[in-house]
Design a protein around this motif. Structure first.
Motif: not given
Length: 471
Positions: A373, A362, A263, A248, A368-369, A269
């Motif tokens: 989201r 996270l 992200s 990120l 994953s980011c 994001f």
């Protein structure tokens, strides 16, 4: 040249002639604030007042600091200068020093030719609107009483507060250093050449982030791009995240009270979703209400209600959000511009605690980011602005807009917010710039943009009507 006096402090442009944040104005308002502080020394009238100051890395910062410190000393006020410091660090230092107030020398997201005096009370929180009016009244009247030479204030320098701030964050129960270390995160940080370039890498290292890629982290004050952490200003950050295969990217504004996230795929994001994600994490571990301002996304309300808790909206402005948080005993709150307020640490927007809580979230999420989201309800927000003419009657413009849309629910506690079926638009005068902010939200970005454009057209037409002289 511009000088704006508001709930957000005394803010203006540096240099030139005419109105602006000139040395004369700095002396005037530092004197007024110092005088106000001395008048409000409840129970400590026999002692010299104490004020904490700190600054971001703006080029004008050193000379503004020197004028402020000299003025406060002339008033007989002791000063603790914590040097290059974030806004939340100064807020924490005021409380820790048991000081009578604080001044942060920063113009936040404004361009490098701006600077400001942000004013704090003895709790390390922004002064209220009523207190701000008192300060302005003192300035207008010039009611200053300077000290005799034997009673001048003493200046002390203390550069320990960055680490003290980090230590306080690391001790928070919801900051999971063990989980963060285990994920071996690779993070890119864009600090727009201000104080975040010093403290954010320190924080990330102590949180256990394995690899840090600094971008624009030299605190020169020569901002490498527009200072506000908006998508159009974070293109290089997004490119670097994908190029370095980072997990990120993090972006902060010059005084580090706003946080934006990119992200792993280089996609934003969403500045609005910084608060949504952190609130989701907090609510998973501690039930309680949440607060954001009228210009923030509906997604926070959805996430809060899903957790079985209650959401409240406030007028725009950190002091208004804090007031609503205290009133409703909120466990988390903030503003949709990436401002996280976590009362377990302090009542102030703080990108540093936002980073620590987000990385903890996270890490525990384990994916994953971008997948994190995707968990949240998808709203699109559009933020635009219209430059104000000096002669414009903005109150009349908003009144006319309200009349035009009177069949829809309207909220007037802060400008004008019009609510439609699945979308809303908020019109308000900025506290920090001579503009009208137009914020619209809908499920689709195109719809939000169309709504914002429609209201901007309505405002433009009314502005033209005001500009036409009556016969």
């Amino acid at each position: 040249m511009t000088l704006i006096k508001s709930i957000s402090g005394i803010r203006g442009t540096i240099g030139g002639s005419g109105e602006g944040l000139t040395p004369t104005e700095i002396v005037k308002y530092a004197s007024a604030f110092g005088s106000w502080v001395k008048r409000n020394q409840k129970g400590k009238e026999s002692k010299k007042a104490k004020i904490v100051i700190g600054r971001d890395a703006r080029i004008s910062g050193p000379f503004v600091r020197d004028i402020v410190t000299g003025t406060l000393q002339a008033l007989g006020i002791d000063i603790v200068d914590i040097g290059l410091a974030t806004t939340p660090t100064v807020e924490i230092a005021v409380a820790a020093e048991k000081a009578d107030g604080g001044i942060i020398i920063t113009a936040s997201h404004n361009p490098k030719n701006w600077n400001a005096l942000k004013l704090l009370n003895s709790r390390g929180e922004f002064i209220s609107d009523a207190d701000g009016k008192d300060v302005l009244a003192i300035a207008q009247k010039g009611e200053y009483q300077f000290a005799q030479v034997g009673g001048l204030g003493v200046l002390t320098n203390d550069d320990s507060y960055a680490q003290k701030h980090i230590d306080m964050i690391l001790k928070l129960p919801l900051v999971d250093v063990k989980a963060i270390k285990a994920k071996k995160f690779k993070v890119v940080i864009d600090a727009v050449n201000s104080v975040g370039g010093v403290i954010v890498p320190q924080l990330l290292q102590q949180l256990g982030v394995e690899t840090i890629f600094p971008l624009f982290c030299e605190p020169t004050g020569n901002f490498s791009h527009e200072a506000e952490p908006l998508p159009e200003n974070l293109i290089e950050l997004a490119k670097t995240v994908t190029k370095k295969n980072a997990h990120l990217g993090l972006a902060v504004d010059p005084d580090v009270d706003r946080l934006a996230i990119v992200s792993e795929d280089g996609e934003m994001f969403g500045e609005e979703y910084t608060l949504v994600a952190v609130a989701d994490y907090v609510l998973q571990n501690k039930k309680g209400s949440t607060v954001s301002n009228l210009s923030s996304t509906l997604a926070l309300k959805v996430v809060t209600q899903k957790a079985g808790c209650e959401y409240f909206a406030s007028a725009v402005g950190e002091v208004n959000v804090v007031e609503a948080m205290k009133k409703n005993d909120a466990v988390i709150g903030g503003e949709g511009n990436g401002g996280i307020i976590y009362p377990e640490l302090h009542y102030g927007r703080d990108a540093l605690v936002g980073i620590a809580l987000f990385l903890s979230h996270l890490a525990r999420f384990g994916k994953s980011c971008s997948l994190l989201r995707s968990k949240y309800p998808s709203y699109s927000i559009c933020k635009k602005k219209i430059e104000l003419r000096p002669d414009l009657n903005i109150d009349q413009v908003l009144k006319d807009i309200k009349e035009k849309y009177k069949k829809y629910p309207c909220n007037t506690i802060d400008g004008l917010k019009i609510e439609f079926d699945n979308e809303w638009v908020h019109l308000r005068r900025s506290n920090t710039e001579p503009i009208i902010r137009v914020i619209a939200e809908s499920i689709h970005q195109t719809t939000a943009e169309n709504l914002a454009n429609k209201l901007m057209q309505d405002i433009s037409e009314l502005m033209k009507q005001q500009a036409v002289p009556a016969n």
